[in-house]
Design a protein around this motif. Structure first.
Motif, PDB file in Angstrom:
ATOM      1  N   LYS A 280       0.856  -1.190   0.000  1.00 19.42           N
ATOM      2  CA  LYS A 280       0.000   0.000   0.000  1.00 19.42           C
ATOM      3  C   LYS A 280       0.892   1.241   0.000  1.00 19.42           C
ATOM      4  CE  LYS A 280      -3.817  -2.300   2.346  1.00 19.42           C
ATOM      5  NZ  LYS A 280      -4.726  -2.313   3.531  1.00 19.42           N
ATOM      6  N   PHE A 281       1.711   1.336  -1.043  1.00 14.21           N
ATOM      7  CA  PHE A 281       2.721   2.385  -1.117  1.00 14.21           C
ATOM      8  C   PHE A 281       2.092   3.785  -1.076  1.00 14.21           C
ATOM      9  CE2 PHE A 281       5.158   5.295  -3.875  1.00 14.21           C
ATOM     10  CZ  PHE A 281       6.343   5.358  -3.168  1.00 14.21           C
ATOM     11  N   LEU A 282       1.102   4.039  -1.902  1.00 16.33           N
ATOM     12  CA  LEU A 282       0.513   5.386  -1.964  1.00 16.33           C
ATOM     13  C   LEU A 282      -0.260   5.734  -0.693  1.00 16.33           C
ATOM     14  CD1 LEU A 282      -0.714   5.585  -5.672  1.00 16.33           C
ATOM     15  CD2 LEU A 282       1.298   6.649  -4.650  1.00 16.33           C
ATOM     16  N   GLN A 283      -0.702   4.724   0.037  1.00 15.75           N
ATOM     17  CA  GLN A 283      -1.437   4.992   1.280  1.00 15.75           C
ATOM     18  C   GLN A 283      -0.521   5.134   2.488  1.00 15.75           C
ATOM     19  OE1 GLN A 283      -2.602   2.374  -0.922  1.00 15.75           O
ATOM     20  NE2 GLN A 283      -3.812   4.042  -1.794  1.00 15.75           N
ATOM     21  N   HIS A 284       0.784   4.876   2.296  1.00 13.98           N
ATOM     22  CA  HIS A 284       1.719   4.982   3.424  1.00 13.98           C
ATOM     23  C   HIS A 284       1.748   6.414   3.930  1.00 13.98           C
ATOM     24  CE1 HIS A 284       5.459   4.832   5.749  1.00 13.98           C
ATOM     25  NE2 HIS A 284       5.356   3.502   5.698  1.00 13.98           N
ATOM     26  N   ARG A 285       1.772   6.569   5.256  1.00 18.95           N
ATOM     27  CA  ARG A 285       1.648   7.895   5.867  1.00 18.95           C
ATOM     28  C   ARG A 285       2.836   8.810   5.559  1.00 18.95           C
ATOM     29  NH1 ARG A 285       3.250   4.282   9.612  1.00 18.95           N
ATOM     30  NH2 ARG A 285       5.107   4.749  10.866  1.00 18.95           N
ATOM     31  N   GLU A 291      11.535   7.138   1.834  1.00 18.13           N
ATOM     32  CA  GLU A 291      11.337   6.747   3.227  1.00 18.13           C
ATOM     33  C   GLU A 291      10.159   5.792   3.352  1.00 18.13           C
ATOM     34  OE1 GLU A 291      11.127  10.136   5.786  1.00 18.13           O
ATOM     35  OE2 GLU A 291      12.934  11.062   4.953  1.00 18.13           O
ATOM     36  N   ALA A 292       9.081   6.061   2.607  1.00 19.46           N
ATOM     37  CA  ALA A 292       7.920   5.174   2.640  1.00 19.46           C
ATOM     38  C   ALA A 292       8.283   3.784   2.133  1.00 19.46           C
ATOM     39  CB  ALA A 292       6.788   5.775   1.805  1.00 19.46           C
ATOM     40  N   LEU A 293       9.002   3.731   1.012  1.00 20.81           N
ATOM     41  CA  LEU A 293       9.374   2.442   0.452  1.00 20.81           C
ATOM     42  C   LEU A 293      10.386   1.724   1.338  1.00 20.81           C
ATOM     43  CD1 LEU A 293       8.970   0.485  -1.833  1.00 20.81           C
ATOM     44  CD2 LEU A 293      10.687   1.715  -3.170  1.00 20.81           C
ATOM     45  N   GLY A 294      11.289   2.477   1.956  1.00 23.12           N
ATOM     46  CA  GLY A 294      12.229   1.873   2.896  1.00 23.12           C
ATOM     47  C   GLY A 294      11.526   1.239   4.069  1.00 23.12           C
ATOM     48  N   ASP A 295      10.497   1.908   4.587  1.00 19.24           N
ATOM     49  CA  ASP A 295       9.727   1.361   5.702  1.00 19.24           C
ATOM     50  C   ASP A 295       9.011   0.081   5.284  1.00 19.24           C
ATOM     51  OD1 ASP A 295       8.527   1.772   8.469  1.00 19.24           O
ATOM     52  OD2 ASP A 295       6.708   1.680   7.245  1.00 19.24           O
ATOM     53  N   ILE A 296       8.464   0.082   4.067  1.00 19.93           N
ATOM     54  CA  ILE A 296       7.736  -1.089   3.576  1.00 19.93           C
ATOM     55  C   ILE A 296       8.654  -2.299   3.466  1.00 19.93           C
ATOM     56  CG2 ILE A 296       6.621  -2.054   1.522  1.00 19.93           C
ATOM     57  CD1 ILE A 296       5.331   0.734   1.127  1.00 19.93           C
TER      58      ILE A 296
END
Length: 420
Positions: A280-285, A291-296
């Motif tokens: 849910k890349f685009l929904q990541h806060r 940073e979002a993709l790294g967290d995923i």
């Protein structure tokens, strides 16, 4: 009495000499064994469990949890040097630009030199993702088109995206643009004129960088090695701002962990795209895409992700304003006065290039199984402080002897080889 003290002193002196000689002998044997271990034969070379192929990832994926890799071997040995075909390589390139012609022109100048050095196939697509906002003037569009019209080393494609009503670039807007660009690359059947969706590695570049003259050679070697090791998601040309890792050398690479997905100059294939689209890349806060993709990938995959990077960074980040923590390009950043790869008297030799053994932390330190739990080994942040990461720092990485390039005086360099 004096004779007694003299005798005791002489005895202690002899014992000390013996201890020193023993330590020296043990030390010599230890390092000679380490040095010989670098000469890997086919009988002792690390045999990998291949990275999940694009064909496997393209079918029956409904969730990011469906993608698995076996447990990685942290003592992985380096592979032998690959001998590449002499034919011009086909290397698709995506360039993100904000109609900033002053930056993009410098990037393209360096990219043309890198393309010439590797004899790039001129059919290689250069896809320009031009994101537009309210500040983009008609003159900016005209100047950019003139710049693209003069490119000859690759086949140019142009896509204008963005939000013309927005006053400035934002991290949230770029996150959406980035996602859609990656989707188009890997799912458009007309991409690269193959007649089917593209599954190979694609290079992604941001416009405010300058590449080293051997950047595409480094990418080619990295992309070849990437598929040979467990859990390696992408190749990159340097750290967060293009910095080095420890023991920088023009021929060496490391497999390292990172808190964030590498940005500015990186490459990945359809396997990585399947991970992105099944999350849910685009929904990541987090509004920042890397940073979002790294967290995923760090928290939601069932294996530990790594990236292959050169120990000597090959990008010079010249942008005066990054999107930054606020995500609105309002924060001014420090720009190095010169490209840091000029500290090396030469660049890559593909015949001697190699991946240093073992999986590493963010800065290139080795700490065994601890690297599976954190992107930083104990005390590595203090051993390699922020102010020194563009320098050549030679230290014990914790995994035996490895090459490291000492600083060279300016007089030993041929400045005609570099871009300033």
């Amino acid at each position: 009495m004096a004779w007694f003290y003299y005798h005791r002193f002489y005895t202690f002196f002899q014992v000390a000499i013996v201890i020193v000689l023993l330590q020296w002998t043990i030390h010599s044997i230890h390092y000679s064994n380490q040095a010989s271990s670098h000469q890997i034969t086919s009988d002792h070379a690390f045999h990998p469990i291949q990275q999940v192929s694009s064909r496997k990832l393209h079918k029956d994926i409904t969730s990011i949890n469906d993608i698995r890799l076996p447990r990685i071997n942290l003592s992985a040995q380096p592979y032998a040097t690959h001998h590449f075909s002499v034919s011009p390589p086909f290397m698709p390139i995506v360039i993100f630009s904000s109609f900033r012609v002053n930056y993009t022109s410098k990037l393209l100048t360096s990219l043309e030199i890198a393309a010439t050095n590797i004899n790039l196939d001129p059919d290689s697509p250069c896809i320009f993702i031009l994101h537009k906002n309210k500040k983009v003037l008609k003159k900016d569009e005209t100047d950019m088109q003139l710049l693209l019209d003069n490119l000859r080393f690759c086949t140019v494609y142009k896509h204008v995206k963005g939000a013309p009503s927005q006053a400035k670039r934002t991290a949230a807007m770029f996150k959406l643009i980035w996602y859609n660009a990656v989707k188009d690359v890997f799912e458009d059947r007309n991409f690269a004129r193959t007649g089917s969706s593209y599954k190979g590695d694609v290079i992604f570049l941001e416009d405010d960088i300058v590449l080293s003259p051997d950047a595409l050679k480094v990418f080619r070697y990295s992309m070849d090695q990437k598929s040979r090791y467990d859990g390696v998601l992408a190749a990159a040309l340097g750290g967060w701002s293009g910095e080095n890792v420890i023991n920088a050398h023009p021929d060496t690479f490391v497999l390292r962990r990172s808190f964030y997905f590498p940005s500015m100059a990186y490459a990945f294939n359809a396997s990585m795209w399947n991970i992105i689209k099944s999350s849910k890349f685009l929904q990541h806060r987090n509004r920042d895409w890397s940073e979002a993709l790294g967290d995923i990938v760090n928290k939601r995959l069932r294996w530990t992700p790594f990236y292959i990077v050169p120990t000597l960074g090959r990008i010079w980040h010249i942008g005066s304003h990054g999107l930054g923590l606020r995500g609105d390009s309002s924060m001014k950043r420090h720009v190095e006065l010169r490209a840091h790869w000029t500290k090396s008297p030469r660049l890559i030799n593909l015949h001697t290039a190699k991946v240093n053994k073992g999986y590493r932390d963010l800065f290139g330190f080795y700490c065994g199984n601890l690297v599976l739990k954190s992107a930083l080994c104990p005390r590595s942040f203090f051993r390699f402080p922020a102010g020194r990461r563009f320098d050549i720092i030679c230290v014990d990485a914790g995994n035996g002897l490895e090459p490291c390039m000492r600083k060279h005086p300016y007089l030993e360099r041929d400045f005609t080889n570099w871009i300033h």
